[in-house]
Structures are given as structure tokens and as C-alpha cells.
Motif scaffolding. Structure first.
Motif, PDB file in Angstrom:
ATOM      1  N   LEU A 141     -12.892   5.886   3.400  1.00  0.00           N
ATOM      2  CA  LEU A 141     -13.915   6.921   3.211  1.00  0.00           C
ATOM      3  C   LEU A 141     -13.477   8.234   3.829  1.00  0.00           C
ATOM      4  O   LEU A 141     -13.540   9.295   3.195  1.00  0.00           O
ATOM      5  N   LEU A 142     -13.046   8.182   5.097  1.00  0.00           N
ATOM      6  CA  LEU A 142     -12.629   9.402   5.789  1.00  0.00           C
ATOM      7  C   LEU A 142     -11.452  10.047   5.079  1.00  0.00           C
ATOM      8  O   LEU A 142     -11.408  11.273   4.917  1.00  0.00           O
ATOM      9  N   LYS A 143     -10.492   9.273   4.651  1.00  0.00           N
ATOM     10  CA  LYS A 143      -9.328   9.812   3.947  1.00  0.00           C
ATOM     11  C   LYS A 143      -9.768  10.564   2.691  1.00  0.00           C
ATOM     12  O   LYS A 143      -9.356  11.709   2.448  1.00  0.00           O
ATOM     13  N   ARG A 144     -10.605   9.947   1.875  1.00  0.00           N
ATOM     14  CA  ARG A 144     -11.053  10.587   0.627  1.00  0.00           C
ATOM     15  C   ARG A 144     -11.815  11.875   0.918  1.00  0.00           C
ATOM     16  O   ARG A 144     -11.590  12.906   0.285  1.00  0.00           O
ATOM     17  N   TRP A 145     -12.737  11.805   1.878  1.00  0.00           N
ATOM     18  CA  TRP A 145     -13.629  12.940   2.099  1.00  0.00           C
ATOM     19  C   TRP A 145     -12.936  14.081   2.825  1.00  0.00           C
ATOM     20  O   TRP A 145     -13.225  15.251   2.560  1.00  0.00           O
TER      21      TRP A 145
ATOM     22  N   THR B 194      -2.724   5.947  -9.347  1.00  0.00           N
ATOM     23  CA  THR B 194      -2.573   7.277  -8.755  1.00  0.00           C
ATOM     24  C   THR B 194      -2.996   7.230  -7.301  1.00  0.00           C
ATOM     25  O   THR B 194      -4.023   6.624  -6.966  1.00  0.00           O
ATOM     26  N   VAL B 195      -2.209   7.850  -6.431  1.00  0.00           N
ATOM     27  CA  VAL B 195      -2.590   8.042  -5.030  1.00  0.00           C
ATOM     28  C   VAL B 195      -2.642   9.538  -4.770  1.00  0.00           C
ATOM     29  O   VAL B 195      -1.949  10.325  -5.418  1.00  0.00           O
ATOM     30  N   ARG B 196      -3.495   9.924  -3.782  1.00  0.00           N
ATOM     31  CA  ARG B 196      -3.771  11.344  -3.578  1.00  0.00           C
ATOM     32  C   ARG B 196      -3.686  11.731  -2.122  1.00  0.00           C
ATOM     33  O   ARG B 196      -3.821  10.922  -1.215  1.00  0.00           O
ATOM     34  N   THR B 197      -3.486  13.030  -1.905  1.00  0.00           N
ATOM     35  CA  THR B 197      -3.697  13.673  -0.621  1.00  0.00           C
ATOM     36  C   THR B 197      -4.027  15.137  -0.922  1.00  0.00           C
ATOM     37  O   THR B 197      -4.267  15.500  -2.069  1.00  0.00           O
ATOM     38  N   ALA B 198      -4.055  15.955   0.110  1.00  0.00           N
ATOM     39  CA  ALA B 198      -4.318  17.385  -0.067  1.00  0.00           C
ATOM     40  C   ALA B 198      -3.473  18.142   0.940  1.00  0.00           C
ATOM     41  O   ALA B 198      -3.062  17.608   1.972  1.00  0.00           O
ATOM     42  N   VAL B 199      -3.214  19.414   0.640  1.00  0.00           N
ATOM     43  CA  VAL B 199      -2.513  20.286   1.585  1.00  0.00           C
ATOM     44  C   VAL B 199      -3.183  21.650   1.572  1.00  0.00           C
ATOM     45  O   VAL B 199      -3.788  22.058   0.570  1.00  0.00           O
ATOM     46  N   GLN B 200      -3.051  22.342   2.691  1.00  0.00           N
ATOM     47  CA  GLN B 200      -3.562  23.702   2.798  1.00  0.00           C
ATOM     48  C   GLN B 200      -2.454  24.612   3.292  1.00  0.00           C
ATOM     49  O   GLN B 200      -1.743  24.276   4.247  1.00  0.00           O
ATOM     50  N   VAL B 201      -2.309  25.751   2.638  1.00  0.00           N
ATOM     51  CA  VAL B 201      -1.393  26.804   3.065  1.00  0.00           C
ATOM     52  C   VAL B 201      -2.261  27.974   3.512  1.00  0.00           C
ATOM     53  O   VAL B 201      -3.044  28.504   2.717  1.00  0.00           O
TER      54      VAL B 201
ATOM     55  N   ARG C  84       4.831   6.837   1.864  1.00  0.00           N
ATOM     56  CA  ARG C  84       4.954   5.556   2.556  1.00  0.00           C
ATOM     57  C   ARG C  84       4.631   4.414   1.604  1.00  0.00           C
ATOM     58  O   ARG C  84       3.721   4.507   0.798  1.00  0.00           O
ATOM     59  N   GLY C  85       5.372   3.345   1.763  1.00  0.00           N
ATOM     60  CA  GLY C  85       5.184   2.197   0.891  1.00  0.00           C
ATOM     61  C   GLY C  85       6.192   2.199  -0.231  1.00  0.00           C
ATOM     62  O   GLY C  85       6.998   3.121  -0.388  1.00  0.00           O
ATOM     63  N   ASP C  86       6.160   1.166  -1.022  1.00  0.00           N
ATOM     64  CA  ASP C  86       7.117   0.992  -2.110  1.00  0.00           C
ATOM     65  C   ASP C  86       6.584   1.679  -3.354  1.00  0.00           C
ATOM     66  O   ASP C  86       6.046   1.039  -4.265  1.00  0.00           O
ATOM     67  N   ALA C  87       6.728   3.000  -3.395  1.00  0.00           N
ATOM     68  CA  ALA C  87       6.179   3.780  -4.502  1.00  0.00           C
ATOM     69  C   ALA C  87       7.145   3.758  -5.683  1.00  0.00           C
ATOM     70  O   ALA C  87       8.332   4.046  -5.527  1.00  0.00           O
ATOM     71  N   PRO C  88       6.653   3.442  -6.879  1.00  0.00           N
ATOM     72  CA  PRO C  88       7.522   3.480  -8.064  1.00  0.00           C
ATOM     73  C   PRO C  88       7.816   4.923  -8.461  1.00  0.00           C
ATOM     74  O   PRO C  88       7.141   5.858  -8.051  1.00  0.00           O
TER      75      PRO C  88
ATOM     76  N   MET D 162       0.838  -1.195   0.000  1.00  0.00           N
ATOM     77  CA  MET D 162       0.000   0.000   0.000  1.00  0.00           C
ATOM     78  C   MET D 162       0.873   1.244   0.000  1.00  0.00           C
ATOM     79  O   MET D 162       1.827   1.339   0.760  1.00  0.00           O
ATOM     80  N   ILE D 163       0.531   2.198  -0.856  1.00  0.00           N
ATOM     81  CA  ILE D 163       1.262   3.458  -0.947  1.00  0.00           C
ATOM     82  C   ILE D 163       0.377   4.561  -0.391  1.00  0.00           C
ATOM     83  O   ILE D 163      -0.823   4.616  -0.670  1.00  0.00           O
ATOM     84  N   GLU D 164       0.969   5.414   0.426  1.00  0.00           N
ATOM     85  CA  GLU D 164       0.203   6.522   0.993  1.00  0.00           C
ATOM     86  C   GLU D 164       1.024   7.798   0.932  1.00  0.00           C
ATOM     87  O   GLU D 164       2.231   7.798   1.191  1.00  0.00           O
ATOM     88  N   LEU D 165       0.348   8.901   0.585  1.00  0.00           N
ATOM     89  CA  LEU D 165       0.934  10.234   0.674  1.00  0.00           C
ATOM     90  C   LEU D 165       0.462  10.857   1.974  1.00  0.00           C
ATOM     91  O   LEU D 165      -0.733  10.896   2.260  1.00  0.00           O
ATOM     92  N   LEU D 166       1.412  11.362   2.765  1.00  0.00           N
ATOM     93  CA  LEU D 166       1.082  11.898   4.079  1.00  0.00           C
ATOM     94  C   LEU D 166       1.790  13.238   4.259  1.00  0.00           C
ATOM     95  O   LEU D 166       3.016  13.291   4.378  1.00  0.00           O
ATOM     96  N   PRO D 167       1.049  14.352   4.241  1.00  0.00           N
ATOM     97  CA  PRO D 167       1.707  15.642   4.498  1.00  0.00           C
ATOM     98  C   PRO D 167       2.417  15.625   5.845  1.00  0.00           C
ATOM     99  O   PRO D 167       1.935  15.005   6.805  1.00  0.00           O
ATOM    100  N   THR D 168       3.543  16.296   5.932  1.00  0.00           N
ATOM    101  CA  THR D 168       4.270  16.305   7.196  1.00  0.00           C
ATOM    102  C   THR D 168       3.556  17.119   8.261  1.00  0.00           C
ATOM    103  O   THR D 168       3.826  16.959   9.449  1.00  0.00           O
ATOM    104  N   LYS D 169       2.634  18.002   7.850  1.00  0.00           N
ATOM    105  CA  LYS D 169       1.811  18.770   8.782  1.00  0.00           C
ATOM    106  C   LYS D 169       0.390  18.861   8.234  1.00  0.00           C
ATOM    107  O   LYS D 169       0.167  18.742   7.037  1.00  0.00           O
ATOM    108  N   SER D 170      -0.553  19.119   9.150  1.00  0.00           N
ATOM    109  CA  SER D 170      -1.951  19.207   8.734  1.00  0.00           C
ATOM    110  C   SER D 170      -2.248  20.505   7.997  1.00  0.00           C
ATOM    111  O   SER D 170      -3.151  20.553   7.153  1.00  0.00           O
ATOM    112  N   THR D 171      -1.527  21.568   8.319  1.00  0.00           N
ATOM    113  CA  THR D 171      -1.659  22.861   7.653  1.00  0.00           C
ATOM    114  C   THR D 171      -0.289  23.514   7.620  1.00  0.00           C
ATOM    115  O   THR D 171       0.489  23.398   8.579  1.00  0.00           O
TER     116      THR D 171
END
Length: 538
Positions: free
Chosen positions: A381-385, A70-77, A22-26, A1-10
Motif C-alpha cells: 500500500l505504502l509503495k503504491r501510494w 508491469t512493475v512501477r516506481t516514480a522519480v522526481q527531478v 531487483r529480482g529476475d526481471a525478463p 519478486m521484481i522491484e524498481l528502486l530509484p538510486t535516489k529519492s530525488t
């Protein structure tokens, strides 16, 4: 499993935005999206973290693709994380507990505030237990763990808020405070069973003690502020000295006094079942937080609560505590659908949802210790939403957003609407219909479509049937002469970001066919996006 994890929430402006992989991302491409437009693309070489340079104030979707997946996350500045309250919780303060899961939850769900529920020794003596004690309900507490959790939460980018009941006194402390009791019609003190008794929260001697307790907790533990709790009753009472107490007014006095004593603290007061939001909503706190109970049981009632809160909140964020008890009595799939509809109702009306916290736990009970471990489907679900909430922040939570449904839809207005061949579209969240809401902000129009077709009721805390297949909606837009509107659509259970749909022109109107509706779609219309001749097509 591959996951994108921002180092901070904001992140703050000028701060380096980094994503942990995280994970063995190509090897592949990492792209940054702002409201459906690509603003940055970088090569990914397989490293554990990647920096995203030059991101200004705003909310962004992040994608890592190797060409096949494709794997996703989001960030806010943001200038101030307090402008949004994506709220979570912790409850476990046992010695030597693992803290990694809490940090991951804060980062994964982009939480900006974490409530430290029942961390204190006693309700009326927060710091009276020393370094190690059991709380009023016999849970083990290590203050060393509390302090470590505070630091972990802060390092992950969120505020650590200690729980404090504003007028509750336990049996051992009651003799010292019974002279300020709130008495009922039988001349007995209001309480919570025989566990707690209630005092006038505006009594001067109580406030002096309460503010002193909070100050000591900040000094000793390092909290950024406090979650100020009440129980929703009484509304009016009498003190032993004969004075009648308007409890709503006492709450506003209490908040004013706590703010004066702790001017830099983040304060969040609990308006239980909307009491007394009309009085406390404009008080000097940092959010309008409402815990909902019967009779506010439908998705439409959640929307009404948020709408009322917006009238008094000013620029404060709005948070709704809607505990999904359904997970304790129904299969996960039916409960997940209930949670998705709850989030859709809240997000589309401009509020966030207190639900998730700890290490992959959700709230199913007002006593937060009785939480529910999430199944993989719920975690996904929570991750996506939550990603969707962050990426589309300015279309959902910006205080400039206004509801224009009544001024735009229907035959009389004939300005903007969506129709479906096989489903009724309505404005009030009725079961069996598609709930349509239209808002406007910064010259753009935003349509929310929530699928309630196939549901026999609109309860938010009840098992939900599978989403009915209603096909694709058709958008009709009254055009500005010489312009062809841009129409984009996003689905938290689909691609996750805004995508363009084809727009055709027929005289004074433009039309677009949307992708098939699942649970919730957000449709963004820019009426002046494209200049051209009146007979332009695209």
C-alpha cells in the motif's frame, strides 16, 4: 519478486536518473510517463540498473513491462528537494546495525527528510554522552551508527534531521535551568510526567545553550538540520521571576534565533495539535509540520488543519504527523483501509504524511521507538501510494493549487461536477458519502473523489469497513466554445497513472464516465486540450 528502486529519492536537474532493478526481471520495455503521456521508452536488456536520459524538472511514473506483467516506481527531478518534505524516521542507533533497510525505505518511498528520533544523550545535553551511551529512556546509542545513518540517508537523497526538544530539561540538568521554568497555576513547573521539565524556549541563556548544542551536533554528527519538538503546552505560563510568558511568541523567537545561528540548516518545528501554526507558520523554517491529536479526529478535521496551514505556509511544504494507532488494536486489512483514507485526505488537500520509516516500520505511537513492523499488504500500500504522490506531485502539492469546489459544483454553478447513481456526493467528508473536492492549477481542473460509502463514521484512526461498490461516476463539464476537454483519471490502487477516458459532447456540456471508484480517484480536466467543432465526439 521484481522491484524498481530509484538510486535516489530525488534527483537534481542534469543529474543522471538511474533505476535499480531487483529480482529476475525478463527483458522488456521501460517507459517513462508524465501526467499520463509517454515521454520516453527504452529497451531493457536484463541489467541491474538502467539510466533514464534527458529528464527535465518534473515528476514521472516509471514502468517496466515484459508484455504480460508491469512493475512501477516514480522519480522526481527538482531544483530543491526542500520544496517537498516526504518525511520518515529512524530510531535504532545500536552498534553495528544493518543500514540497508533504511536506505531502501528512503529510496522506495522517495523520502526527502528523515527525522533522527531520540539520538541524543539528554534533552538538554545533546552531545554529553561521549561516543557510546544510553539515552534518557535507556536505549543504547552509538554515535558511530548515528553518523553512518546520516551518510546513508544523505546518499539516498534525503536530509538527515536530528531530533531536539526546544524547551525540555531532564532531572539531572534541571538545577541549572529551573530559574527559567514555565510555572503552572500551582507554582509548579510544567513537565512531561516526572521525566522532563519545561523552560521558557526564548530565555536568552537557554537559547545560547540550545543553539550551541545544535551547532556542536552538526559539527560532530553531520546533520543537515533539526526537527524542533515541543509538547503542545503550556500556552501561557509564568517564570520564577514573575514574567508572564506567551509561549507562542517564545517559539517564534526560538525559531528566529536558531535560524540566525544555523543559517544553512533545514529546520522543522512541531506545531502540536496546530499550536501555534498561526504564529510559527511564517517563521524562517523549512516546512509547516503539525502533529494532530483530539479533537482533530476526523478526516474532515485533517483537511481543515491542512487548509489553515496553507494560509500561513507560503511556499513551505506541509506535513501532518497522524499516527495510525489503529494497527495496535485492529486487523491489518481494516488498519490499511484507515491509512489509505488518511493519506487520501492529506494528499488531496496538499499535505504529506509522516508515517513510514526505519526498515519497513510505521508510527503507531508518539514515542517512535514503539513503532509497528509492516505486513506485506501495508508495505505494498505504502509503495503504491507514495509512488502516486510523487508521480502526481504538481497536481497535489504545488502551491498554485486553489480550492474551487464552492465556485464550480452544484446546480447554481453547474460548471464541473461528478454524480453517482447510487451514492450521495458531498463536500465535507461525511460518512456514507463520496467526498468530492475540486481544485484548479495552471488552467487545469482537478477533482478528488474519496469513497466513504459504507463507513459509519469518518475517524481517521479507526478500523475501516471494506470499500463500498458505488460504481462509476459521471463527470459533467461546462465547455469552452470550440473545445472538447481532455479528461484523465488516476487511482493509486489501480494502474497508478493517469489514463484518458472517453468524452462526449452534448451542446454546451461535455460528459465522461469514470472507472469504478475504489478508495480515491484523481480526475484531471484540461478544458482547452482539444480544438474542434461544437458537435465533436470522442
Amino acid at each position: 519478486m521484481i522491484e524498481l528502486l530509484p538510486t535516489k529519492s530525488t534527483f537534481t536537474p542534469g543529474e543522471l536518473v538511474e533505476i535499480e532493478i531487483r529480482g529476475d526481471a525478463p527483458r522488456g520495455k521501460m517507459s517513462v510517463w508524465y501526467l499520463g503521456d509517454s515521454v520516453l521508452e527504452l529497451d531493457y536488456d536484463g541489467s541491474a540498473t538502467i539510466a533514464l536520459p534527458g529528464l527535465g524538472i518534473g515528476s514521472y511514473g516509471i514502468e517496466l513491462s515484459d508484455g504480460t506483467s508491469t512493475v512501477r516506481t516514480a522519480v522526481q527531478v527538482a531544483e530543491q528537494s526542500a520544496a517537498r518534505l516526504r518525511y520518515g524516521f529512524v530510531v535504532d542507533y545500536s552498534p553495528n546495525r544493518d543500514l540497508t533497510g533504511v536506505s531502501d525505505t528512503v529510496r522506495r518511498l522517495h523520502l526527502t527528510g528523515v527525522q533522527f528520533y531520540d539520538w541524543a544523550y539528554r534533552h538538554a545535553e545533546l552531545m554529553g554522552g561521549g561516543e557510546n551511551y544510553t539515552d534518557a529512556l535507556a536505549q543504547p546509542i552509538s554515535l558511530a551508527t548515528v553518523r553512518e545513518l546520516v551518510q546513508v540517508v544523505q546518499q539516498a537523497g534525503a536530509k538527515a534531521l536530528g531530533y531536539a526538544a526546544v524547551y525540555a530539561v531532564g532531572p539531572d540538568e534541571w538545577p541549572a535551568w529551573q530559574h527559567q521554568a514555565l510555572l503552572n497555576g500551582a507554582q509548579a513547573p510544567y513537565g512531561l510526567g516526572d521525566f522532563l521539565f519545561l523552560v521558557d524556549p526564548a530565555a536568552p541563556d537557554w537559547l545560547e545553550h540550545f543553539v550551541g548544542d545544535l551547532t556542536a551536533a552538526v559539527d560532530s554528527v553531520g546533520f543537515d538540520g533539526f526537527h524542533l519538538d515541543q509538547y503542545g503546552y503550556p500556552k501561557m505560563a509564568r517564570r520564577p521571576d514573575g514574567d508572564i510568558v506567551d509561549v507562542a511568541q517564545s517559539f517564534t523567537t526560538m525559531i528566529d534565533t536558531v535560524r540566525s545561528g544555523l543559517p544553512e540548516a533545514t529546520l522543522v518545528f512541531n506545531n502540536v495539535n496546530d499550536f501555534p501554526t498561526w504564529s510559527t507558520g511564517s517563521s524562517p523554517q523549512d516546512a509547516v509540520y503539525i502533529e494532530v491529536w483530539s479533537p482533530q479526529e476526523t478526516l474532515g478535521s485533517l483537511a481543515s488543519v491542512v487548509t489553515r496551514a496553507r494560509t500561513v505556509a507560503g511556499s513551505k511544504p506541509i506535513v501532518i504527523a497522524a499516527y495510525q494507532h489503529v494497527y495496535d488494536s485492529a486487523p491489518t486489512a481494516e488498519s490499511d483501509r484507515a491509512t489509505a483514507l488518511t493519506m487520501a485526505a492529506l494528499y488531496s488537500h496538499g499535505a504529506t504524511h509522516l508515517l513510514a520509516g526505519e526498515a519497513d516500520r510505521i508510527l503507531v505511537d508518539p514515542y517512535y521507538v514503539r513503532n509497528h513492523p509492516v505486513e506485506p499488504s501495508t508495505a505494498e500500500l505504502l509503495k503504491r501510494w507514495y509512488d502516486f504522490l510523487v508521480e502526481h506531485d504538481e497536481l497535489l502539492l504545488d502551491t498554485s493549487i486553489v480550492d474551487v469546489t464552492g465556485a464550480t459544483v452544484g446546480a447554481y454553478n453547474d460548471d464541473t461536477d461528478v454524480t453517482f447513481e447510487s451514492a450521495i456526493v458531498g463536500e465535507t467528508g461525511l460518512p456514507g458519502e463520496i467526498w468530492r473536492r475540486v481544485t484548479e492549477s495552471n488552467g487545469r481542473r482537478i477533482i478528488h473523489l474519496i469513497n466513504l460509502v459504507g463507513q459509519v463514521d469518518s475517524l481517521w484512526d479507526a478500523p475501516r469497513n471494506p470499500t463500498a461498490d458505488v460504481g462509476a461516476g459521471r463527470v459533467k463539464i461546462r465547455r469552452i466554445p470550440g473545445c472538447v476537454p481532455r479528461v484523465q483519471v488516476a487511482d493509486p490502487d489501480g494502474l497508478g497513472r493517469l489514463i484518458d477516458v472517453e468524452v462526449t459532447v452534448d451542446g454546451e456540456f461535455a460528459f465522461a464516465v469514470l472507472p469504478p471508484l475504489a478508495v480515491w480517484q484523481l480526475v484531471l480536466i484540461d478544458p482547452t486540450s482539444r480544438q474542434g467543432e461544437d458537435n465533436d465526439n470522442r
